[in-house]
Design a protein around this motif. Structure first.
Motif, PDB file in Angstrom:
ATOM      1  N   UNK A  72       0.836  -1.211   0.000  1.00  0.00           N
ATOM      2  CA  UNK A  72       0.000   0.000   0.000  1.00  0.00           C
ATOM      3  C   UNK A  72       0.865   1.253   0.000  1.00  0.00           C
ATOM      4  N   UNK A  73       1.919   1.246   0.831  1.00  0.00           N
ATOM      5  CA  UNK A  73       2.785   2.424   0.916  1.00  0.00           C
ATOM      6  C   UNK A  73       3.536   2.650  -0.397  1.00  0.00           C
ATOM      7  N   UNK A  74       3.966   1.573  -1.053  1.00  0.00           N
ATOM      8  CA  UNK A  74       4.623   1.720  -2.364  1.00  0.00           C
ATOM      9  C   UNK A  74       3.665   2.351  -3.385  1.00  0.00           C
ATOM     10  N   UNK A  75       2.397   1.946  -3.316  1.00  0.00           N
ATOM     11  CA  UNK A  75       1.386   2.518  -4.202  1.00  0.00           C
ATOM     12  C   UNK A  75       1.208   4.013  -3.928  1.00  0.00           C
ATOM     13  N   UNK A  76       1.178   4.372  -2.645  1.00  0.00           N
ATOM     14  CA  UNK A  76       1.046   5.784  -2.253  1.00  0.00           C
ATOM     15  C   UNK A  76       2.259   6.579  -2.743  1.00  0.00           C
ATOM     16  N   UNK A  77       3.464   6.010  -2.558  1.00  0.00           N
ATOM     17  CA  UNK A  77       4.693   6.684  -2.994  1.00  0.00           C
ATOM     18  C   UNK A  77       4.684   6.913  -4.504  1.00  0.00           C
ATOM     19  N   UNK A  80      -3.530   7.088   2.373  1.00  0.00           N
ATOM     20  CA  UNK A  80      -4.069   6.526   1.137  1.00  0.00           C
ATOM     21  C   UNK A  80      -5.312   7.303   0.689  1.00  0.00           C
ATOM     22  N   UNK A  81      -6.160   7.701   1.655  1.00  0.00           N
ATOM     23  CA  UNK A  81      -7.361   8.487   1.335  1.00  0.00           C
ATOM     24  C   UNK A  81      -6.963   9.788   0.647  1.00  0.00           C
ATOM     25  N   UNK A  82      -5.895  10.427   1.133  1.00  0.00           N
ATOM     26  CA  UNK A  82      -5.415  11.680   0.520  1.00  0.00           C
ATOM     27  C   UNK A  82      -5.054  11.458  -0.954  1.00  0.00           C
ATOM     28  N   UNK A  83      -4.495  10.299  -1.306  1.00  0.00           N
ATOM     29  CA  UNK A  83      -4.094  10.049  -2.693  1.00  0.00           C
ATOM     30  C   UNK A  83      -5.297   9.820  -3.604  1.00  0.00           C
TER      31      UNK A  83
END
Length: 370
Positions: free
Chosen positions: A15-20, A112-115
């Motif tokens: 999930x964090x990689x997706x956000x990055x 994630x919501x912010x993205x």
């Protein structure tokens, strides 16, 4: 237990990689560096409004960058902490790693919501208008409760707010209020709050103590920027000045400084009475009018697209119920998000509803047209 920990850790890493990737961290670093350079210019504050916009954007992007870098660092550290706990059979350290993992999951979910805020105007500041609707004095009181809820929400997040206009009702509460939340992405965040809100309670204004249902409407618009080209010819508006008034019709100041602008082609009327001078009130009212006209243009474009696709609105206008009697519950009618802690919600604790609304909207947008 170790296997479960590793599974959750891998999920959060993905999930964090997706956000990055969505935030494009390298681009974000370059943008922050460019804005920092611009912010250090000696003549920056010659244009106060432009300087405030630049420093606000810089602060927000610095926060984004700091959050994602800190989460990456914490995620790496918690993996090492858990490995150490397993190797040494240290239950206390293992419990600490579990707590940190739970905390990380919440923080990554929030980021994630912010993205998901990727709409054309989502990064804008927000212009919020609350109006009392059906329900008489209870509706006016409810409108004031909603205004306080959103102002408390902004206060919790330390978002600056500028109050443009409050029209007080005769007996209690307000007929309407307009204010700006001056924070990047405030529009994308709050836009899911738009719609009709419904209150059910024992009316404090009914001497027989009967249950009353009342309604208030929330409108959320993006603040207009220079690039929007919302031109309003002088011959299309009528400007009236009047004396500002407070609760109970009392005069707030002794000069005719409040401004009401009527847009003649559309009949849209806006007013501002919060500033001390007529010039400031006129400028604020024009900003509100431009935002309304921009929203109208957006609605017309959406209607054209819906007509081409043969679609109608995907949900009704009523979006949330606040029940204070015979039981306590706040429930969103679109997302099914609910809580029994009504006092916390009315005190501004609405982030779970906003986040659920943003996720719901993204799901609606990704559903293919039939």
């Amino acid at each position: 237990m170790a296997a479960d920990f590793s599974v959750v850790l891998d999920e959060l890493d993905t999930t964090l990689r997706s956000i990055e990737a969505v935030l494009d961290v390298d681009r974000l670093r370059r943008e922050v560096a460019e804005l920092e350079q611009q912010a250090s210019a000696p003549d920056l504050w010659n244009d106060v409004e432009a300087a405030q916009a630049l420093t606000s954007k810089l602060s927000y992007l610095q926060g984004d960058l700091r959050r994602v870098e800190e989460l990456r660092s914490r995620l790496d550290d918690v993996g090492l902490l858990h490995e150490m706990a397993v190797e040494e059979s240290d239950e206390a350290t293992a419990a600490e790693a579990e707590r940190e993992l739970a905390s990380l999951r919440q923080a990554i979910d929030e980021l994630e919501v912010r993205t998901l805020l990727s709409g054309e105007y989502d990064s804008r500041e927000a212009l919020v208008t609350i109006r009392s609707e059906a329900g008489g004095v209870d509706a006016a009181d409810f409108a004031e409760m909603l205004m306080r809820m959103y102002l408390r929400w902004a206060e919790r997040h330390r978002y600056p707010v500028e109050l443009y206009d409050v029209s007080y009702a005769e007996e209690a509460g307000i007929k309407s209020a307009t204010f700006a939340v001056k924070q990047p992405y405030a529009y994308g965040t709050l836009s899911v709050e738009q719609g009709t809100h419904r209150l059910v309670r024992i009316s404090p204004f009914d001497n027989q103590g009967r249950r009353q249902t009342s309604f208030a409407g929330v409108e959320v618009l993006p603040v207009v920027e220079q690039t929007d080209h919302v031109d309003i010819p002088e011959n299309e508006i009528r400007i009236d000045v009047f004396r500002s008034s407070g609760p109970g019709g009392q005069s707030v100041n002794t000069t005719d400084s409040a401004v009401r602008i009527t847009h003649l082609p559309t009949g849209i009327v806006v007013s501002c009475q919060n500033e001390k001078s007529q010039i400031q009130n006129r400028a604020a009212a024009m900003r509100v009018l431009q935002a309304r006209l921009l929203a109208r243009r957006q609605e017309e474009q959406r209607a054209e697209m819906d007509a081409l696709r043969g679609e109608g609105s995907s949900w009704g206008n009523q979006m949330r119920s606040y029940v204070l009697h015979p039981y306590q519950m706040v429930k969103d009618l679109r997302t099914e998000q609910e809580t029994g802690n009504t006092s916390a919600v009315l005190d501004g604790d609405i982030d779970p509803f906003i986040e659920a609304g943003i996720r719901w909207r993204r799901q609606q947008e990704s559903v293919p047209a039939s």
